[in-house]
Design an enzyme around this catalytic site. Structure first.
Site, mmCIF file in Angstrom:
data_model
loop_
_atom_site.group_PDB
_atom_site.id
_atom_site.type_symbol
_atom_site.label_atom_id
_atom_site.label_comp_id
_atom_site.label_asym_id
_atom_site.label_seq_id
_atom_site.Cartn_x
_atom_site.Cartn_y
_atom_site.Cartn_z
ATOM 1 N N GLU A 96 0.834 -1.204 0.000
ATOM 2 C CA GLU A 96 0.000 0.000 0.000
ATOM 3 C C GLU A 96 0.868 1.252 0.000
ATOM 4 O O GLU A 96 0.530 2.247 -0.656
ATOM 5 C CB GLU A 96 -0.933 -0.022 1.213
ATOM 6 C CG GLU A 96 -1.981 -1.123 1.129
ATOM 7 C CD GLU A 96 -2.831 -1.237 2.378
ATOM 8 O OE1 GLU A 96 -4.008 -1.611 2.256
ATOM 9 O OE2 GLU A 96 -2.322 -0.952 3.487
ATOM 10 N N GLU A 151 -3.153 -9.914 4.234
ATOM 11 C CA GLU A 151 -4.039 -9.565 5.352
ATOM 12 C C GLU A 151 -5.167 -10.566 5.551
ATOM 13 O O GLU A 151 -5.625 -10.791 6.675
ATOM 14 C CB GLU A 151 -4.634 -8.157 5.135
ATOM 15 C CG GLU A 151 -3.692 -7.011 5.441
ATOM 16 C CD GLU A 151 -2.834 -6.614 4.249
ATOM 17 O OE1 GLU A 151 -2.286 -5.502 4.270
ATOM 18 O OE2 GLU A 151 -2.725 -7.411 3.297
#
Length: 261
Positions: free
Chosen positions: A112, A132
């Protein structure tokens, strides 16, 4: 401070930022806040035109959130600092080019972070993932950004399964710009940064503001705002010395000298 997890070096108009937090360059709350301060100062320094973000060592760019720090009490929804997680994703008016030089494993919040840059270069041994899903949480920024950057089904596969991809595949899908050998990555990043640093900073600022706003607007609305000079960066550009310099340099058949004013 020599023990700071963030190392910075200025080369002319270029700021190099190295996330150097052994063993894996994971980001805890303190590190994220430091990164926000670094990129805020970069944003506000007229002498700095381009930034490079990379990782210390040759194995990890960044694996994202520091789960060990979280286990010791760092809240996943804590105060990440002025720029959000990693310092650049939510920093307002960050209208200067940023290059991510991905020198190794780049996953979770590290991916990210890279996606927050404008151009991504990667070493040929770099790997990318959004794991995640395996820890029962959401890759929030990637859920917003990645399906807009690469084919929807590839993005969703990464988000839903945590599948790892190598640098060549990342380049094939358009997630990153170029793949370089590990020993030339920083030289390539610096050469690109120097090229950008010699370009028109006011145009870069206008481009970044327009592109950022266009993500949530329709074509005609954005075009109308440009024509009416409703973007501060566009208004500044159209009233600048650099705007005249570009036309004069073209007419005089010479390279323009950009002053950022």
């Amino acid at each position: 401070m020599t023990d700071s997890p963030i190392k910075t070096e200025t080369r002319g108009h270029v700021l190099e930022v190295t996330l150097d937090r052994p063993k894996a360059n994971a980001i805890d709350l303190k590190t994220s806040r430091l990164m926000g301060e670094v990129f805020r100062d970069f944003r506000d320094d007229d002498n700095l035109r381009v930034a490079i973000i990379t990782g210390g060592g040759d194995k990890f760019f960044c694996p994202g959130w520091d789960l060990k720090a979280a286990a010791d009490g760092d809240a996943v929804d804590g105060d990440y600092g002025v720029g959000g997680f990693g310092g650049i994703q939510e920093l307002r008016d960050l209208n200067k080019p940023i290059i991510a030089a991905v020198n190794g494993i780049c996953c979770g919040g590290g991916l990210e972070l890279a996606l927050g840059a404008d151009i991504i270069l990667a070493a040929d041994h770099a790997q990318f993932a959004l794991p995640e899903i395996n820890s029962g949480t959401v890759a929030d920024a990637a859920s917003v950004k990645l399906p807009k950057r690469i084919p929807y089904h590839i993005a969703m596969e990464m988000l839903l399964t945590g599948r790892w991809i190598d640098a060549e595949e990342a380049a094939r899908w358009g997630m990153i710009n170029h793949v370089h050998s590990a020993d030339t990555l920083m030289a390539e990043a610096r050469a690109l940064a120097d090229k950008l640093a010699g370009g028109p900073p006011l145009v870069y600022a206008a481009l970044k503001e327009i592109v950022r706003d266009a993500e949530g607007s329709d074509f005609q609305t954005v075009m109308n705002k440009i024509a009416r000079r409703q973007y501060p960066t566009v208004d500044r550009l159209y009233s600048s010395e650099d705007q005249l310099e570009g036309a004069r340099a073209f007419a005089e058949k010479r390279d323009p000298v950009w002053k950022g004013r």
